[in-house]
Enzyme design. Structure first.
Site, mmCIF file in Angstrom:
data_model
loop_
_atom_site.group_PDB
_atom_site.id
_atom_site.type_symbol
_atom_site.label_atom_id
_atom_site.label_comp_id
_atom_site.label_asym_id
_atom_site.label_seq_id
_atom_site.Cartn_x
_atom_site.Cartn_y
_atom_site.Cartn_z
ATOM 1 C CG HIS A 353 -2.120 -0.844 1.090
ATOM 2 N ND1 HIS A 353 -3.293 -0.438 0.511
ATOM 3 C CD2 HIS A 353 -2.312 -2.131 1.450
ATOM 4 C CE1 HIS A 353 -4.164 -1.428 0.535
ATOM 5 N NE2 HIS A 353 -3.594 -2.475 1.100
ATOM 6 C CE LYS A 534 -7.945 13.366 -0.259
ATOM 7 N NZ LYS A 534 -7.804 12.126 -0.995
ATOM 8 N NE ARG A 535 -5.698 9.735 9.761
ATOM 9 C CZ ARG A 535 -5.467 8.915 10.773
ATOM 10 N NH1 ARG A 535 -6.305 7.921 11.016
ATOM 11 N NH2 ARG A 535 -4.433 9.079 11.556
ATOM 12 C CE LYS A 540 -4.224 10.465 2.676
ATOM 13 N NZ LYS A 540 -4.996 9.748 1.632
ATOM 14 C CB THR A 642 -10.909 4.152 -1.945
ATOM 15 O OG1 THR A 642 -10.622 4.501 -0.582
ATOM 16 C CG2 THR A 642 -10.125 2.915 -2.341
ATOM 17 C CE LYS A 646 -14.631 5.603 0.068
ATOM 18 N NZ LYS A 646 -14.118 6.072 1.373
#
Ligand SMILES: *Cc1c(COP(=O)(O)O)cnc(C)c1O
Length: 797
Positions: A353, A534-535, A540, A642, A646
């Site tokens: 991952h 998201k985290r 990110k 992911t 969505k």
């Protein structure tokens, strides 16, 4: 999916029966909690028969089973999930309402089971649901943490972690299995006795099973999610207690309590903690013992194990399962080491991952030698076994090196297939972390692009969209998501676009009401909902988003007469408690929100909201409401994502980098329906090598200079102008994530977003095409890929 009155009548009877005989309450005194329990039990009753049938068929037909091992499952709530897959959502609602109970309130009363941090755990939950839907005989194994992921609250804009107590209330979905208990040892010593190696652990706990049935679409198949909790092997050492050593008397109880007490709240940096090692071994050993017991109940010859058993390890956390299998085969069942290793190779598959070196697990040989002395020997022998088969292997491919066990190499060497989670990620894996192992085993690495289950992420989360899809193309898309392509023919139909717009509008109104009711925030559903959930992690790049938001705010103030596109910037996500840089970003977003939202000059045009405690239930609200999906990680760093799937599935347009599954999403939805910006993975690598890259970028970007100056001057931290000097210093001097270098391109892409938004019809076409072209990203497709390329299993239905 229409409610037939008999179904809701029957449910109503079942609910009342459980209220009385399971909850011991009469209607007059029933609380919302009692009603929720009664409905959960009534639904659970209907899962049991399909579950038994599936299990019996798997045994009778001697089918190969998939065992999915994951230290995280981000399950969320289950009532609607189960009701939908049983075809009973409307019947449940009707029954509950007929009993005078508020349906929404009942659904919201269920705790959100967060036994995971983020994407990795949610993926495991989607895969369990897809395996049940596809009829793949499978079992998920995990840890039943007493305290799941922390609950996030904000105090003065700063994240504060409080315990999330999902098990404080009774968890109605699970069945306790006290008879399925295995002893798990730690420490001690290893000795040879008559040619046999015997490990005598110094301490041990029992792993006890708790089973939840995972029901597939239309109730045609059900699998088991088996979560282990630790129990002491000796309740209490009375002799020691009587001798006055009270602390030692309770040691066994303490060990057991701690092992399944907490989920490690960090999903992207590796932390070497002895307790974490024990947790990982606890899961690995209990699961492998259980798998072997089940296999031996109907088979004798271990050589056929790979024909009946596929074990998938979700990242390296459960990788000790491989040496554990070898240990049991050799030490307990008397197999030769090489035969056991061969069997291991046939059984295991490993999903990687992350490429980030700081996230790849490695344990000191001292830690493993101390806690798992026999496993340390076996790991070394596996390393020899591999070296014998590949005599020319370079040192980088060793499992043990520099007094450390590299879990990535262990997992790779133990598995016949290793997969990345998006095409780009898989290609980078071959070139970076596993380049040398890939050269030795060119057939081993395969790609399985992640997916999400349309049952939860459309049918449940967005019933309006589900209804429109069914009206337009009929049923069937729920299990064959590529059928969404049938929507394309309707995109040119103005009535369809209006209906699509109405669905989105309803999703936004729902979020507006929820933000007002729960968080006292008012937002205008007519504004663009621009969502990054998201985290919180530097890679990110929530920082890029908030800096550009501040830039936009400054521009709006400069030019109040312009026809600005009204935006609501929605942030959501948790930072790991020890991750200082991420927590600073949270604080900056909240500080900026306070100032921007109070500014009369930009009122009605720009709003920044950050509802605390992002989790699956919040995601279910936000996905249908998003117009714009922020997928802006530094290229080369997001394995797949992911959340991006969505959101696009629910008709949000993506602004994103060429990273993770964004690449494939863009290919499928069409480049013209995706707002691409930023450095590619290769360019990012090169840019990082350029000395002073951030300083250069800042010098070339006047708006970014202004933004940084405003932060540095304390515009958002009036009482404490120095608050963000550390953050700014890191940005100027150590901008590893290339926020400065991508800023201008990001702002330019946001301008393109505004341009598209101003043409209502164009935006709607683009959004509808996103939904129509996202069928590939169903987790059913991912599971079929695993079945074909990794597991070699056939569905039973
Ligand atoms: C889908 C999901 C994630 C993963 O989001 P990414 O954007 O892929 O990181 C994390 N948390 C929750 C609650 C989710 O539903």
């Amino acid at each position: 999916m229409t409610a037939t009155p008999p179904a809701s009548d029957r449910l109503q009877r079942d609910i009342l029966r459980h209220l009385k005989y399971t909850q011991g309450k009469d209607r007059a005194h029933a609380t919302l909690y009692d009603w929720r329990m009664a409905l959960s039990f009534a639904l659970r009753d209907q899962v049991v028969d399909p579950w038994f049938t599936a299990t019996r068929r798997t045994y009778d037909e001697d089918r190969k089973r998939v065992y999915y091992l994951s230290v995280e499952y981000l399950i969320g709530r289950l009532i609607e999930d189960v009701a939908i897959n049983l075809g009973l959502r409307e019947a449940s609602r009707a029954a509950i309402e007929a009993l005078g109970v508020d349906w929404e309130a009942l659904v919201e009363n269920e705790p959100d089971a967060a036994l995971g941090n983020g994407g990795l755990g949610r993926l495991a939950a989607c895969y369990m649901e897809s395996m049940a839907t596809l009829g793949v005989p499978a079992m998920g194994y995990g840890i039943r943490y007493e305290n799941g992921l922390f609950r996030q609250i904000f105090r003065s804009g700063q994240q504060v972690e409080t315990p999330e107590d999902w098990l404080q209330e009774f968890h109605p979905w699970e069945f306790d299995r006290p008879e399925a208990a295995y002893e798990i040892g730690f420490g001690g010593n290893v000795a040879e006795h008559g040619g046999r190696t015997v490990w005598t652990p110094a301490e041990s706990v029992y792993a006890v099973a708790h089973d939840t049935a995972i029901i597939g679409w239309q109730g045609r198949w059900a699998n088991t999610l088996r979560l282990w909790s630790a129990r002491p092997t000796t309740r209490f050492d009375l002799a020691r207690f009587n001798a006055g050593d009270f602390a030692a008397a309770q040691a066994p109880e303490m060990l057991a309590r701690t092992i399944t007490r907490v989920l490690y709240p960090d999903d992207s940096t590796w932390a070497g903690k002895d307790l974490r090692l024990k947790q990982e071994y606890f899961l690995a050993s209990a699961s492998i013992q259980d798998i072997l017991r089940r296999y031996l109940s109907t088979h004798e010859d271990f050589r056929a194990l790979p024909e009946k058993v596929a074990v998938q390890i979700n990242d390296t956390h459960p990788a000790l399962a491989a040496p554990e299998l070898v240990r049991l085969l050799v030490d307990q069942h008397g197999l030769a080491f090489d035969d056991a290793a061969e069997i291991m190779l046939g059984v295991f598959g490993y999903t990687n991952h992350t490429l980030m070196p700081e996230a790849l697990e490695r344990w000191s040989t001292w830690a493993i030698g101390n806690t798992l002395p026999r496993h340390m020997q076996i790991i070394e022998r596996l390393d020899d076994w591999h070296a014998r088969r590949k005599p020319a292997r370079p040192p980088s491919t060793a499992i043990v090196a520099h007094d450390e066990v590299r879990m990535g190499n262990l997992a790779f060497i133990a598995s016949h297939r290793v997969n990345g989670v998006a095409r780009l990620h898989t290609e980078l894996m071959k070139k970076t972390v596993f380049a040398d192992l890939h050269a030795l085993h060119p057939e081993r690495i395969v790609n399985v692009t992640n997916g999400v289950t349309p049952r939860r992420w459309i049918a449940q989360a967005n019933p309006g969209l589900a209804g429109l899809i069914t009206e337009t193309i009929g049923e069937g898309w729920q299990t064959d998501l590529e059928r969404l392509a049938g929507l394309e023919a309707h995109v040119e139909d103005a009535a369809f676009r209006d209906a699509f717009a109405a669905v989105k509008r309803a999703g936004k109104e729902r979020v507006a009401q929820w933000l007002a009711a729960e968080h006292g925030l008012s937002v205008d559903p007519a504004a663009m909902f621009d969502v990054q959930v998201k985290r919180i992690h530097e890679y990110k790049r929530q920082l890029l988003n908030i800096l550009a938001t501040i830039g936009l705010w400054l521009r709006m103030r400069d030019d109040p007469g312009r026809d600005w596109v009204p935006r609501v910037k929605i942030f959501g996500g948790k930072a790991a408690p020890g991750y200082h840089a991420a927590k600073e970003i949270i604080r900056l977003i909240n500080d900026a929100a306070a100032v921007i939202n109070a500014d009369p000059a930009t009122k009605g045009r720009l709003k920044v909201v950050f509802p605390p405690n992002y989790n699956v239930s919040m995601a279910e609200k936000l996905m249908p409401a998003a117009d714009l999906s922020e997928q802006i990680s530094t290229a080369g760093m997001e394995a797949s994502g992911t959340g991006n799937m969505k959101l696009a599935l629910n008709g949000a347009l993506t602004i994103g980098t060429l990273d993770g599954a964004n690449v494939e999403i863009r290919e499928r939805v069409g480049a013209e329906n995706f707002f691409l910006f930023g450095l590619t993975a290769e360019e990012a690598e090169a840019r990082r090598r350029l000395p002073d890259h951030a300083r250069l970028a800042i010098e070339e970007t006047p708006e970014l200079q202004r933004v940084l100056k405003a932060i540095g001057d304390g515009v958002f931290s009036p009482g404490e102008p120095h608050r963000y000097h550390g953050l700014l210093d890191r940005l100027w001097n150590h901008d590893h994530f290339l926020v400065a270098s991508d800023y201008a391109a990001y702002v330019a892409a946001q301008d393109k977003v505004e341009e598209a938004w101003q043409d209502r019809d164009r935006w709607l076409r683009m959004a509808a095409l996103n939904t129509a072209r996202m069928g590939y990203f169903s987790s059913d497709r991912s599971i079929r890929d695993y079945m074909r390329d990794v597991w070699a299993v056939e569905p039973a239905i």
